[in-house]
Design an enzyme around this catalytic site. Structure first.
Site, PDB file in Angstrom:
ATOM      1  N   HIS A  57       0.833  -1.221   0.000  1.00  0.00           N
ATOM      2  CA  HIS A  57       0.000   0.000   0.000  1.00  0.00           C
ATOM      3  C   HIS A  57       0.861   1.262   0.000  1.00  0.00           C
ATOM      4  O   HIS A  57       0.662   2.132  -0.874  1.00  0.00           O
ATOM      5  CB  HIS A  57      -0.955  -0.025   1.195  1.00  0.00           C
ATOM      6  CG  HIS A  57      -1.680   1.272   1.412  1.00  0.00           C
ATOM      7  ND1 HIS A  57      -2.539   1.817   0.493  1.00  0.00           N
ATOM      8  CD2 HIS A  57      -1.631   2.157   2.469  1.00  0.00           C
ATOM      9  CE1 HIS A  57      -3.016   2.966   0.959  1.00  0.00           C
ATOM     10  NE2 HIS A  57      -2.478   3.188   2.137  1.00  0.00           N
ATOM     11  N   HIS A  82       3.500   7.300   5.257  1.00  0.00           N
ATOM     12  CA  HIS A  82       2.269   7.963   5.701  1.00  0.00           C
ATOM     13  C   HIS A  82       1.494   7.186   6.761  1.00  0.00           C
ATOM     14  O   HIS A  82       0.733   7.775   7.530  1.00  0.00           O
ATOM     15  CB  HIS A  82       1.365   8.272   4.501  1.00  0.00           C
ATOM     16  CG  HIS A  82       0.636   7.100   3.947  1.00  0.00           C
ATOM     17  ND1 HIS A  82       1.196   6.239   3.025  1.00  0.00           N
ATOM     18  CD2 HIS A  82      -0.618   6.627   4.192  1.00  0.00           C
ATOM     19  CE1 HIS A  82       0.312   5.306   2.706  1.00  0.00           C
ATOM     20  NE2 HIS A  82      -0.779   5.507   3.404  1.00  0.00           N
ATOM     21  N   GLU A  86       0.787   6.175  12.439  1.00  0.00           N
ATOM     22  CA  GLU A  86      -0.572   5.790  12.835  1.00  0.00           C
ATOM     23  C   GLU A  86      -0.667   4.315  13.208  1.00  0.00           C
ATOM     24  O   GLU A  86      -1.401   3.949  14.124  1.00  0.00           O
ATOM     25  CB  GLU A  86      -1.541   6.095  11.692  1.00  0.00           C
ATOM     26  CG  GLU A  86      -3.005   5.913  12.060  1.00  0.00           C
ATOM     27  CD  GLU A  86      -3.921   6.412  10.950  1.00  0.00           C
ATOM     28  OE1 GLU A  86      -5.020   5.837  10.814  1.00  0.00           O
ATOM     29  OE2 GLU A  86      -3.555   7.363  10.239  1.00  0.00           O
ATOM     30  N   ASP A  87       0.094   3.475  12.520  1.00  0.00           N
ATOM     31  CA  ASP A  87      -0.105   2.025  12.664  1.00  0.00           C
ATOM     32  C   ASP A  87       1.039   1.291  13.337  1.00  0.00           C
ATOM     33  O   ASP A  87       0.952   0.067  13.536  1.00  0.00           O
ATOM     34  CB  ASP A  87      -0.327   1.392  11.276  1.00  0.00           C
ATOM     35  CG  ASP A  87      -1.611   1.873  10.619  1.00  0.00           C
ATOM     36  OD1 ASP A  87      -2.481   2.377  11.345  1.00  0.00           O
ATOM     37  OD2 ASP A  87      -1.727   1.759   9.385  1.00  0.00           O
ATOM     38  N   ASP A 147      -3.319   8.440  -1.168  1.00  0.00           N
ATOM     39  CA  ASP A 147      -3.666   7.389  -0.201  1.00  0.00           C
ATOM     40  C   ASP A 147      -5.112   6.945  -0.390  1.00  0.00           C
ATOM     41  O   ASP A 147      -5.424   5.751  -0.450  1.00  0.00           O
ATOM     42  CB  ASP A 147      -3.435   7.932   1.208  1.00  0.00           C
ATOM     43  CG  ASP A 147      -3.868   6.956   2.294  1.00  0.00           C
ATOM     44  OD1 ASP A 147      -3.640   5.741   2.140  1.00  0.00           O
ATOM     45  OD2 ASP A 147      -4.444   7.421   3.301  1.00  0.00           O
ATOM     46  N   ASP A 272     -12.219  13.375 -28.422  1.00  0.00           N
ATOM     47  CA  ASP A 272     -11.061  14.210 -28.085  1.00  0.00           C
ATOM     48  C   ASP A 272     -10.171  14.370 -29.310  1.00  0.00           C
ATOM     49  O   ASP A 272      -9.808  13.370 -29.961  1.00  0.00           O
ATOM     50  CB  ASP A 272     -10.245  13.552 -26.970  1.00  0.00           C
ATOM     51  CG  ASP A 272     -10.631  14.066 -25.600  1.00  0.00           C
ATOM     52  OD1 ASP A 272     -11.107  15.211 -25.510  1.00  0.00           O
ATOM     53  OD2 ASP A 272     -10.470  13.321 -24.622  1.00  0.00           O
TER      54      ASP A 272
END
Length: 629
Positions: A57, A82, A86-87, A147, A272
């Site tokens: 990830h 990142h 937190e983890d 993220d 386009d």
């Protein structure tokens, strides 16, 4: 980790390092490797819901930041790191000591704060934390968007209730944010991934309909594309021509907007035309117009179907020339003419190096609003709602009579325009001319409108303006004005509508608020019989406010009656009429007239004057009133 995952991890992170190598120093590259190794060690015992090692990830987020967003080394390091704070057991200080303040700040913004009690909710606090970072560094939001994008790409492994939570956040907050930052491709993918998990049945049905339509239309769309390509080649123009179908979410939104089913929805796809460089002697705009001229010599153009987003880019920086051409099979086709640079900038948005300042202006405008909201102590929920309503809509470009562009959200009205130009212009706005036509200050605006606002020093904001405006700037200015207007000591019954001079009675409710009624009001009689102890005396003297009253006049029809009525009200009594409606049946005239008065004594004087007009038989005050301060 087994050998297969090690190979996958190494291959994917190698792509990130290869993308960064041409634009980083040797020292920065060493820090990038160190950040990845720290992340791999910190997450070594963690696995994602789908069964993959967790480190995949952060690598995926770093790849989006490095390759899709083209950001620098510090942002890519923050992407690797990142989730570490937190983890895992690592702290922001650990990150700061090893990689510096810049990386530590970016990681801190995307790290959800752990609290025993959140100010509003964990989600709202997280939104606020991210938005506050805009005042210092836009890159923090970009890392968070990367993220969120990878989380949405892998959301199928989560339980349904978690899918709904994350998809709801994405649709409400992250996709519109990507749009406003000019990250069109990311915005499009976030919208559709959110739609897929929020409304799986609708998403699957529309996806199926799109595929079937592609098959059914393939032959004639290929022929239309070939005709465009051949026409341009014959004129010496090299360009890429691609037919693109709109995504399920975009089609679903258009179906809801126009009330059409899929089969009757116009412009389910567009063509386009992308040129690499202008021909010698032409600017990008000149090249786009050259292509437009070539095509409209060959194809029929829909009148009024051209939109010039080159001279007037959207606030998120989008540029292109849109035109509608009639295909050989008898249907109007939407065609977008763009340079390769314009397409690239639609992908990179606010991080692209670009001459026009729309994105930077928007970011600075965003910062000003965030500072203003913070100064006035808005609570978290209102904070997010105000930010969303102020910025997360497709915009329109309007103009002052001098040609100055004023960018506003869709559904903006004249008052929004006035407050955007100048606070005093909004506060004193009385009426407007839109494209030369007389218009109310609440008139909705459309892209390209030229707006001239006229003022009156006697005008001021009214409470109903709050329900009409859409921009934060207008709403905030109106609220500030209304907050400084002295509040009346009591409310007036909305049924009997007493005005100063009427015989009244007041009642105090459980909150201590007082409401006054006419003494003959049915509500007052009922309250007196049930809550007699709550009756209070009220001073009902004139207070300078105007109260819009309506009278009904019944008269025998005659020559000059209407003129005499108007003359009495405007010239003799000097009243400004709110409305004047009249009907005649069998020589009997019935008029209903509304105007402002200060008291019931003044109203009775007016009724007496009108009663004295020749032919008038009856003048009666009608129930119902509108109060103007």
């Amino acid at each position: 980790m087994n050998r297969d995952y090690t190979d996958i991890i190494n291959a994917r992170v190698k792509a990130v390092f290869e993308a960064m190598a041409p634009r980083t120093s040797e020292e920065q590259m060493r820090h990038l490797h160190e950040a990845f190794e720290l992340a791999r060690e910190a997450h070594s015992k963690q696995w994602r819901k789908g069964g993959d090692p967790y480190i995949l990830h952060p690598i995926a987020v770093a790849a989006i930041v490095a390759i899709d967003l083209n950001l620098g080394a510090e942002a890519v390091m923050a992407a690797f790191l990142h989730d570490v704070v937190e983890d895992t057991d690592y702290t922001i200080d650990d990150i700061r000591n090893r990689f510096g303040d810049d990386v530590a700040f970016l990681v801190s913004v995307v790290t959800k704060a752990k609290k025993d009690k959140y100010d509003e909710s964990k989600q709202v606090d997280n939104y606020r934390q991210m938005l506050d970072s805009v005042q210092y560094d836009i890159r923090a939001l970009l890392v968070k968007l990367a993220d969120r994008l990878h989380n949405m790409r892998t959301l199928s492994s989560m339980p349904p209730e978690k899918q709904m939570k994350i998809a709801g956040e994405t649709d409400y907050f992250y996709a519109p944010l990507a749009n406003r930052l000019g990250l069109y491709d990311i915005k499009l993918e976030l919208e559709n991934l959110s739609f897929r998990f929020r409304c799986p049945h609708d998403y699957a049905e529309l996806s199926s309909l799109i595929e079937r339509d592609k098959e059914a239309q393939a032959g004639r769309l290929a022929e239309f594309r070939r005709q465009i390509s051949d026409t341009l080649k014959m004129a010496g123009v090299q360009a890429q021509v691609v037919v693109e179908y709109r995504k399920p979410y975009s089609i679903w939104r258009k179906m809801r907007k126009y009330g059409d089913d899929f089969n009757h929805l116009k412009y389910r796809h567009f063509t386009d035309i992308i040129f690499e460089e202008p021909l010698p002697g032409l600017t990008e705009k000149g090249m786009a117009l050259h292509i437009y001229s070539i095509l409209t010599d060959y194809f029929k153009e829909k009148p009024g179907g051209m939109l010039n987003y080159i001279d007037s880019p959207k606030e998120n920086g989008y540029q292109s020339l849109h035109v509608k051409l009639l295909a050989h099979f008898g249907r109007w086709q939407e065609v977008h003419i763009s340079s390769r640079r314009m397409v690239r900038h639609s992908q990179l948005g606010c991080v692209a190096e670009r001459p026009e300042g729309n994105i930077n202006r928007w970011i600075e405008k965003f910062r000003d609003v965030l500072r203003d909201i913070a100064r006035h102590g808005q609570d978290g929920t209102n904070f997010i709602d105000k930010v969303v309503s102020a910025f997360y809509n497709d915009d329109i470009m309007t103009f002052t009579p001098e040609g100055k562009p004023v960018i506003l959200p869709q559904k903006a009205i004249v008052l929004d325009f006035a407050y955007e130009v100048d606070a005093d212009l909004g506060e004193k706005a009385k009426y407007a001319r839109v494209n030369g036509f007389l218009a109310s200050v609440k008139s909705p605006l459309r892209r390209g409108d030229v707006v001239e606002v006229f003022t009156d020093n006697e005008c001021h904001p009214h409470a109903d303006w709050l329900d009409a405006v859409v921009t934060y700037k207008a709403r905030n200015a109106i609220r500030k004005y209304l907050d400084n207007v002295p509040k009346p000591p009591f409310k007036r019954c909305h049924v009997c509508c007493p005005i100063p001079g009427d015989e009244i009675v007041g009642f105090v409710d459980a909150n201590g608020d007082v409401t006054v009624h006419k003494r003959e009001c049915d509500i007052a009689i009922r309250l007196a019989s049930q809550q007699g102890d709550d009756i209070c005396s009220i001073d009902n003297s004139p207070d300078g406010s105007l109260y819009i009253q309506t009278i009904r006049v019944i008269a025998v029809d005659r020559y000059h009656l209407f003129i005499d009525l108007v003359d009495c009200i405007t010239n003799q009594l000097h009243l400004t009429m709110e409305s004047f409606n009249t009907s005649t049946a069998d020589s009997i005239v019935t008029c209903t007239i509304s105007f402002g008065v200060h008291s019931s004594d003044e109203l009775q004087s007016i009724i007496s004057h009108i009663s004295g007009i020749k032919g008038v038989d009856e003048v009666k005050r009608l129930d119902g009133v509108k109060y103007n301060s």
